[in-house]
Scaffold this motif. Structure first.
Motif, PDB file in Angstrom:
ATOM      1  N   ILE A   1       0.904  -1.198   0.100  1.00  0.00           N
ATOM      2  CA  ILE A   1       0.106  -0.012   0.019  1.00  0.00           C
ATOM      3  C   ILE A   1       1.008   1.165  -0.056  1.00  0.00           C
ATOM      4  N   VAL A   2       1.979   1.168   0.686  1.00  0.00           N
ATOM      5  CA  VAL A   2       2.919   2.218   0.922  1.00  0.00           C
ATOM      6  C   VAL A   2       3.499   2.551  -0.392  1.00  0.00           C
ATOM      7  N   ARG A   3       3.804   1.491  -0.881  1.00  0.00           N
ATOM      8  CA  ARG A   3       4.581   1.418  -2.589  1.00  0.00           C
ATOM      9  C   ARG A   3       3.328   2.100  -3.608  1.00  0.00           C
ATOM     10  N   PHE A   4       2.164   1.600  -3.591  1.00  0.00           N
ATOM     11  CA  PHE A   4       1.133   2.374  -4.401  1.00  0.00           C
ATOM     12  C   PHE A   4       1.184   3.647  -3.979  1.00  0.00           C
ATOM     13  N   VAL A   5       0.986   4.273  -2.694  1.00  0.00           N
ATOM     14  CA  VAL A   5       0.889   5.751  -2.501  1.00  0.00           C
ATOM     15  C   VAL A   5       1.995   6.328  -2.840  1.00  0.00           C
ATOM     16  N   PHE A   6       3.117   5.935  -2.662  1.00  0.00           N
ATOM     17  CA  PHE A   6       4.672   6.422  -3.109  1.00  0.00           C
ATOM     18  C   PHE A   6       4.723   6.645  -4.571  1.00  0.00           C
ATOM     19  N   TRP A   7       4.392   5.358  -5.529  1.00  0.00           N
ATOM     20  CA  TRP A   7       4.556   5.910  -6.895  1.00  0.00           C
ATOM     21  C   TRP A   7       3.492   6.783  -7.534  1.00  0.00           C
ATOM     22  N   ASN A   8       2.048   6.839  -6.942  1.00  0.00           N
ATOM     23  CA  ASN A   8       1.291   7.934  -7.275  1.00  0.00           C
ATOM     24  C   ASN A   8       1.594   9.211  -6.981  1.00  0.00           C
ATOM     25  N   LEU A   9       2.446   9.251  -5.676  1.00  0.00           N
ATOM     26  CA  LEU A   9       2.716  10.687  -5.458  1.00  0.00           C
ATOM     27  C   LEU A   9       3.952  11.023  -6.557  1.00  0.00           C
ATOM     28  N   VAL A  10       4.709  10.411  -6.989  1.00  0.00           N
ATOM     29  CA  VAL A  10       5.791  10.567  -7.917  1.00  0.00           C
ATOM     30  C   VAL A  10       5.063  10.958  -9.287  1.00  0.00           C
TER      31      VAL A  10
END
Length: 365
Positions: A81-90
């Motif tokens: 989930i953190v990975r999903f949020v991180f990449w979408n912030l990028v």
């Protein structure tokens, strides 16, 4: 496999239509809004910056739809989930930056390089640029949210279809197991009848063996998930004829009629357990008391009724076998019809009655 592909074709068409509508909205809707807000603005065909922004939105959509959602969503892992949020912030940061740069290229600031520009116009330009950045950011967030919603919807439908297929396979396996239990039970009872005839009337015993071979052929090879009602009633009539050999002169009343429903498809061997019990537990000490069997179409149902006298002590000594047969029958009814079929049994003095009712033209199995 063919049925599965046929089922997925409409869904694939619906997905393509949804993507087409999404792309049309991304291309057309913002431009319509800008045309209303800025009627003197150049037409779309001569505005490359618009297509650059649209390409950014599409990239954000399909990166989420085909990559990020599959690799990060649908799991309770916090790391995913953190990975999903991180990449979408990028994606959000890069997308907003590219949208801003494209707008600066195609709509340069009227105050750029103008030393006489006042604070007021510069502030208005900054506020206007900030509003465009917020708009582009909101559009990207909505695009990402739409991609996630659409992809999760597809994944949920796939999971639901797999669950239904697993349930259908499990139900089919259980029905096959119940039928495999019925066949030895039926064979055992019929062989007992033939065994009793061997010493009494060898010729009748030979005929019974021949008739039994026909019944077994029907049970093992000539029926699948469903058979015509006329075939099933023919099987019952042959079985009753075989049982009459054991009973001798004892009366057996049979009322079997399919009328115009002879071609109606029904589950095979569904009525056999009740008819078996009527012969197996009939009180042979009272040969004058008849066994009654009726299978008729009444309204929108097929009903099988049996009536026989029995000796409670004799029936109690072999209650387990009867219980297994009826338990299997009840389980088959639940798997095939749910609550739309009924099985009732009752004892009145020394008379045992059973009634099985199934609906006509209901899907099952």
């Amino acid at each position: 496999m063919l049925e599965r592909n046929n089922g997925r074709a409409p869904r694939r068409a619906a997905t393509l239509l949804a993507h087409f509508l999404f792309i049309v909205i991304i291309f057309v809707l913002p431009e319509l809004v800008m045309m209303v807000a800025m009627p003197n603005r150049r037409i779309v065909a001569f505005y490359p910056g618009f297509y650059i922004k649209t390409l950014i939105y599409l990239l954000a959509f399909y990166i989420n739809y085909y990559i990020l959602v599959d690799k990060t969503m649908g799991s309770t892992s916090k790391r995913r989930i953190v990975r999903f949020v991180f990449w979408n912030l990028v994606i959000l940061a890069v997308g907003v930056a590219l949208c801003y740069l494209s707008s600066r290229v195609w709509f340069p600031s009227p105050w750029r390089g103008n030393r006489a520009a006042t604070v007021g116009p510069s502030l208005r330009h900054m506020l206007k640029s900030a509003s465009f950045i917020m708009r582009d950011g909101a559009m990207l967030i909505l695009t990402i949210g739409l991609a996630v919603a659409m992809r999760l919807s597809v994944k949920w439908k796939d999971m639901e279809q797999q669950r239904q297929e697993m349930l259908a396979a499990q139900r089919s396996t259980e029905l096959d197991n119940l039928k495999s239990q019925l066949n030895p039970h039926f064979l055992f009872n019929t062989l007992n009848t033939i065994y009793a005839l061997v010493d009494v009337d060898p010729e009748d015993a030979k005929g019974a063996v021949h008739r039994l071979s026909g019944l077994l052929r029907y049970m093992l090879y000539e029926n699948d998930g469903s058979v015509r009602l006329g075939q099933e009633l023919g099987f019952i009539e042959d079985y009753v004829a075989l049982m009459r050999l054991r009973l001798g002169s004892r009366p057996v009343f049979v009322d079997i009629e399919a009328d115009e429903y002879a071609d109606t498809m029904v589950p095979p061997l569904l009525f056999v357990p009740l008819i078996e019990n009527a012969f197996k537990y009939g009180n042979t000490a009272e040969p004058a008391r008849p066994i009654s069997i009726s299978v008729r179409v009444e309204g929108r149902h097929i009903e099988c009724r049996t009536t026989n006298d029995f000796a409670p002590a004799a029936a109690g000594s072999d209650r387990s076998a009867s219980g297994i047969g009826l338990a299997n029958l009840r389980r088959r009814l639940v798997l095939l019809y749910g609550s739309k079929a009924s099985l009732r049994t009752s004892v009145e003095g020394q008379t045992y009655k059973s009634s099985l009712k199934i609906p006509i033209n209901e899907s099952y199995g």
